[in-house]
Design an enzyme around this catalytic site. Structure first.
Site, PDB file in Angstrom:
ATOM      1  CG  HIS A 154       8.258  -7.989  -5.117  1.00 10.16           C
ATOM      2  ND1 HIS A 154       7.066  -8.444  -5.601  1.00 10.16           N
ATOM      3  CD2 HIS A 154       9.225  -8.590  -5.888  1.00 10.16           C
ATOM      4  CE1 HIS A 154       7.293  -9.278  -6.619  1.00 10.16           C
ATOM      5  NE2 HIS A 154       8.596  -9.380  -6.809  1.00 10.16           N
ATOM      6  CG  HIS A 205      -0.637  -4.753  -7.857  1.00  8.61           C
ATOM      7  ND1 HIS A 205      -0.151  -4.835  -9.121  1.00  8.61           N
ATOM      8  CD2 HIS A 205      -0.158  -5.821  -7.178  1.00  8.61           C
ATOM      9  CE1 HIS A 205       0.593  -5.927  -9.221  1.00  8.61           C
ATOM     10  NE2 HIS A 205       0.617  -6.543  -8.064  1.00  8.61           N
ATOM     11  CG  ASP A 220       1.323  -9.593  -0.736  1.00  8.64           C
ATOM     12  OD1 ASP A 220       1.503 -10.808  -0.747  1.00  8.64           O
ATOM     13  OD2 ASP A 220       1.893  -8.816  -1.501  1.00  8.64           O
TER      14      ASP A 220
HETATM   15  N1  CMC Z   1      -1.266   3.571   1.057  1.00 11.36           N
HETATM   16  C1  CMC Z   1      -1.468   4.897   0.875  1.00 11.36           C
HETATM   17  N2  CMC Z   1      -1.264   5.531  -0.305  1.00 11.36           N
HETATM   18  C2  CMC Z   1      -0.807   4.797  -1.328  1.00 11.36           C
HETATM   19  C3  CMC Z   1      -0.564   3.410  -1.195  1.00 11.36           C
HETATM   20  C4  CMC Z   1      -0.821   2.797   0.037  1.00 11.36           C
HETATM   21  N3  CMC Z   1      -0.618   1.483   0.202  1.00 11.36           N
HETATM   22  N4  CMC Z   1      -0.125   2.919  -2.382  1.00 11.36           N
HETATM   23  C5  CMC Z   1      -0.079   3.971  -3.223  1.00 11.36           C
HETATM   24  N5  CMC Z   1      -0.499   5.112  -2.589  1.00 11.36           N
HETATM   25  C6  CMC Z   1      -0.677   6.433  -3.201  1.00 11.36           C
HETATM   26  C7  CMC Z   1       0.653   7.127  -3.450  1.00 11.36           C
HETATM   27  O1  CMC Z   1       1.039   7.936  -2.353  1.00 11.36           O
HETATM   28  C8  CMC Z   1       0.337   7.945  -4.673  1.00 11.36           C
HETATM   29  O2  CMC Z   1      -0.435   9.052  -4.264  1.00 11.36           O
HETATM   30  P1  CMC Z   1      -0.313  10.469  -5.069  1.00 11.36           P
HETATM   31  O3  CMC Z   1      -0.780  10.174  -6.470  1.00 11.36           O
HETATM   32  O4  CMC Z   1      -1.203  11.390  -4.332  1.00 11.36           O
HETATM   33  O5  CMC Z   1       1.137  10.855  -5.011  1.00 11.36           O
HETATM   34  C9  CMC Z   1      -0.608   7.041  -5.489  1.00 11.36           C
HETATM   35  O6  CMC Z   1      -1.256   6.212  -4.492  1.00 11.36           O
HETATM   36  C10 CMC Z   1       0.103   6.145  -6.517  1.00 11.36           C
HETATM   37  O7  CMC Z   1       1.139   5.424  -5.844  1.00 11.36           O
HETATM   38  P2  CMC Z   1       2.505   4.961  -6.523  1.00 11.36           P
HETATM   39  O8  CMC Z   1       3.543   4.869  -5.470  1.00 11.36           O
HETATM   40  O9  CMC Z   1       2.788   5.836  -7.715  1.00 11.36           O
HETATM   41  O10 CMC Z   1       2.104   3.536  -7.040  1.00 11.36           O
HETATM   42  P3  CMC Z   1       3.134   2.418  -7.517  1.00 11.36           P
HETATM   43  O11 CMC Z   1       2.465   1.725  -8.661  1.00 11.36           O
HETATM   44  O12 CMC Z   1       4.481   2.994  -7.782  1.00 11.36           O
HETATM   45  O13 CMC Z   1       3.253   1.476  -6.244  1.00 11.36           O
HETATM   46  C11 CMC Z   1       2.872  -0.257  -4.692  1.00 11.36           C
HETATM   47  C12 CMC Z   1       2.584   0.280  -6.101  1.00 11.36           C
HETATM   48  C13 CMC Z   1       2.290  -1.667  -4.586  1.00 11.36           C
HETATM   49  C14 CMC Z   1       4.405  -0.332  -4.458  1.00 11.36           C
HETATM   50  C15 CMC Z   1       2.221   0.690  -3.656  1.00 11.36           C
HETATM   51  O14 CMC Z   1       0.829   0.756  -3.863  1.00 11.36           O
HETATM   52  C16 CMC Z   1       2.536   0.281  -2.207  1.00 11.36           C
HETATM   53  O15 CMC Z   1       3.577   0.679  -1.675  1.00 11.36           O
HETATM   54  N6  CMC Z   1       1.620  -0.526  -1.577  1.00 11.36           N
HETATM   55  C17 CMC Z   1       1.868  -1.034  -0.239  1.00 11.36           C
HETATM   56  C18 CMC Z   1       2.809  -2.221  -0.321  1.00 11.36           C
HETATM   57  C19 CMC Z   1       2.132  -3.448  -0.866  1.00 11.36           C
HETATM   58  O16 CMC Z   1       1.037  -3.823  -0.458  1.00 11.36           O
HETATM   59  N7  CMC Z   1       2.828  -4.120  -1.792  1.00 11.36           N
HETATM   60  C20 CMC Z   1       2.373  -5.405  -2.350  1.00 11.36           C
HETATM   61  C21 CMC Z   1       2.067  -5.330  -3.792  1.00 11.36           C
HETATM   62  S1  CMC Z   1       1.207  -6.793  -4.351  1.00 11.36           S
HETATM   63  C22 CMC Z   1       2.365  -8.059  -4.259  1.00 11.36           C
HETATM   64  C23 CMC Z   1       3.279  -8.122  -5.425  1.00 11.36           C
HETATM   65  O17 CMC Z   1       2.794  -8.322  -6.546  1.00 11.36           O
HETATM   66  O18 CMC Z   1       4.507  -8.047  -5.177  1.00 11.36           O
END
Ligand code: CMC
Length: 424
Positions: A264, A305, A363
Site C-alpha cells: 500500500h 494496481h 508511488d
Molecule cells: N511486478 C511483477 N509482477 C506483478 C506485479 C509487479 N509489481 N504486480 C502484479 N504482478 C503480476 C502478478 O504476479 C500476477 O501475475 P499472474 O497473473 O501471472 O499470476 C498479476 O500481475 C496480477 O497481480 P495480482 O497480485 O493479482 O494483483 P493485485 O491487484 O492483487 O495487486 C498490487 C496489486 C499493487 C498489490 C501489485 O501490483 C503489487 O504488489 N505491486 C507492487 C507494489 C506497489 O507498487 N504497490 C503500490 C500500489 S499504488 C499505491 C496505493 O494505492 O496504495
C-alpha cells in the site's frame, strides 16, 4: 436505487436480491438478506464487495479516471491547492473565495502541537521508523482531545478535521527532526501549507529558511494526488475502526498502520530501495527476469494496481512533476532516475507487463520527486500518510454522520468441527 432484482439459486432455493445503481460505476447486489437464508458471500480481499455507500471519490480503473466529488484529479492538481481539495473532500463542494480564505486561516490557527506532545517524540528510540512514531503520536492525540470529542456533534467533528489537517505536517516533520537529532522547528503561519512543511523539515533555528516555490508547488501536488483514493485498505481500516464509535484520532492512527505496508503506502519507499538495489542499468534485465519468475517473490515496486488496469491518472501528473523538479534541481542525470526511466520504458513495452496491465503507479514517481527534494526514503510513507489524512477523515465523517453499523465480516470456517477435549 432501483427495484431491479438479481436471482441467486443455491440448491433448490431461489433467492431474490435487490440491485442498486450508483451515479456512475458498476451496479451492486444487496446481499444483506442472505444471512437470514443461512448463507454468507465469500470475497477475500474484497475484490467484488462494496462495503459502504459513499459520495466522496469515484475511480474507474479501466479508463484511468479518478474523481473527487466529481472533479477529475488532473484538473484539481492543475488549478486547485491541497487545502482547497481538503475542503472539497470534507464538505462536498468547492469553497467560495470567502470560505476558502477562512478555511486556510483556520488551518493555520491549529498548526502547533500541544507542547506536552514533545515528550511523546522523546520516548521513541532515535532509530525508530518515522511511521512508527507518527502512528504513536497521532494515536496519542486522542488522549489530548478525548473529552471534546462527541462523534455525533458536527461542530466537534469539524474542529477535529481542522486539527488533523493542520497538525499532520508538524508531526511528520518532527518525526524527521527527531530521527536526525535536530531541534523541532515550529510552524510559521506566514507560509503556505507546503512551504511550511518544507521549512519544518529542512529549516534550522540558526538560519532563515526560504522555500523554493517550484519544490513547494511539487509538494502541494504530491499532497493533492494522495489526498483520497476511495475504499482502499487504509481507508477501509479507518471506517472499520470508526464503526465501533472509536475516537477519530485513534481511527486515523489505525489508517496510518494499514498504510505502512509495502503493498500500500510503503510502496514509494520500496521503489527507492529497489532502485538502489538494482544499482546500475546493467542489472535491470536481471531484476526484470526476477519480477517475471513465478518462483521468485520479487515484484517490481511501483508497478501495478488493484484498481487501475489501464493507467493511473495520478501517475501521469506525477511523472510531469518529477521532470519539473529534477530539471529545477539539475538532477536529470541522477543514476537512480536513469534506472527508473529505463524500468518505466521496459514495463510499457514488455509483453509480461503489458499483458497484465502493470503500469507505473503514483508511488513510482512520487518516490523520485521526494528523493530529489531531499526527503529521506524512510519519510516517504509519512508524507503519504499526512496527505491521506483528509481522505481518511472525510470517509470517517461521512460514515458517522449517516446510518452505520459496526463492521463485522463473516468467514468460511475450515477448522476442526466441535470435538471433545482429550481426557488423560
Ligand atoms: N511486478 C511483477 N509482477 C506483478 C506485479 C509487479 N509489481 N504486480 C502484479 N504482478 C503480476 C502478478 O504476479 C500476477 O501475475 P499472474 O497473473 O501471472 O499470476 C498479476 O500481475 C496480477 O497481480 P495480482 O497480485 O493479482 O494483483 P493485485 O491487484 O492483487 O495487486 C498490487 C496489486 C499493487 C498489490 C501489485 O501490483 C503489487 O504488489 N505491486 C507492487 C507494489 C506497489 O507498487 N504497490 C503500490 C500500489 S499504488 C499505491 C496505493 O494505492 O496504495
Amino acid at each position: 436505487m432501483t427495484d431491479r432484482k438479481a436471482t441467486l439459486s443455491v440448491g433448490d432455493k431461489s433467492i431474490e436480491l435487490p440491485v442498486y445503481s450508483g451515479t456512475v460505476g458498476p451496479d451492486v447486489i444487496d446481499v444483506r438478506g442472505l444471512v437470514k437464508q443461512g448463507i454468507f458471500t465469500y470475497d477475500p480481499g474484497f475484490v467484488s464487495t462494496a462495503a459502504c455507500e459513499s459520495a466522496i471519490t469515484y475511480i474507474d480503473g479501466e479508463n484511468g479516471v479518478l474523481l473527487h466529488r466529481g472533479y477529475p484529479i488532473e484538473q484539481l492538481a492543475e488549478h486547485s491547492d491541497y487545502l482547497e481539495v481538503c475542503y472539497l473532500l470534507l464538505k462536498g463542494e468547492l469553497p467560495t473565495d470567502a470560505e476558502n480564505t477562512l478555511f486556510h486561516d483556520t488551518i493555520k490557527n491549529h498548526t502547533m502541537l500541544h507542547d506536552q506532545m514533545r515528550n511523546f517524540f522523546q520516548g521513541f528510540r532515535r532509530d525508530a521508523h518515522p511511521m512508527a512514531i507518527m502512528c504513536g503520536v497521532v494515536g496519542a492525540l486522542s488522549a489530548f482531545y478525548h473529552d471534546q470529542m462527541d462523534v455525533t456533534n458536527e461542530h466537534q467533528r469539524d474542529i477535529t478535521a481542522h486539527r488533523l489537517i493542520a497538525k499532520m505536517p508538524t508531526i511528520a516533520a518532527w518525526c524527521y527532526k527527531y530521527s536526525i537529532g535536530q531541534p523541532f522547528i515550529y510552524p510559521r503561519n506566514n507560509l503556505s501549507y507546503s512551504e511550511n512543511f518544507l521549512q519544518m523539515m529542512f529549516g534550522v533555528p540558526c538560519e532563515e529558511f526560504k522555500p523554493n516555490p517550484i519544490l513547494a508547488k511539487a509538494m502541494d501536488k504530491i499532497f493533492i494526488l494522495h489526498a483520497d483514493h476511495e475504499q482502499n485498505a487504509s481507508t477501509s481500516t479507518v471506517r472499520l475502526a470508526g464503526s465501533t464509535g472509536a475516537n477519530p484520532y485513534a481511527c486515523i492512527a489505525s489508517g496510518i498502520a494499514a498504510l505502512w505496508g509495502p503493498a500500500h503506502g510503503g510502496a514509494n519507499e520500496a521503489v527507492l530501495d529497489m532502485l538502489a538495489e538494482i544499482g546500475d542499468e546493467s542489472n535491470i534485465d536481471k531484476f526484470i527476469a526476477k519480477a517475471k519468475d513465478k518462483d521468485d517473490p520479487f515484484r517490481l515496486m511501483g508497478f501495478g494496481h488493484r484498481v487501475y488496469k489501464n493507467f493511473d491518472p495520478r501517475a501521469k501528473v506525477m511523472a510531469e512533476t518529477a521532470h519539473e523538479v529534477l530539471s529545477e534541481l539539475g538532477l536529470e542525470d541522477d543514476p537512480l532516475l536513469k534506472i527508473a526511466q529505463r524500468l518505466e520504458q521496459i514495463a510499457l513495452e514488455d509483453e509480461y507487463f503489458v499483458e497484465r496491465k502493470l503500469y507505473p503507479n503514483v508511488d513510482f514517481y512520487s518516490g523520485l520527486i521526494l528523493k530529489a527534494i531531499g526527503i529521506p526514503t524512510s519519510m516517504f510513507t509519512v508524507v503519504f500518510a499526512m496527505s491521506r489524512t483528509i481522505g481518511w477523515f472525510a470517509h470517517w465523517n461521512e460514515m458517522v454522520s449517516g446510518d452505520y453499523r459496526i463492521g463485522r465480516p463473516r468467514q468460511l470456517y475450515t477448522g476442526s468441527p466441535a470435538r471433545d477435549y482429550p481426557k488423560e
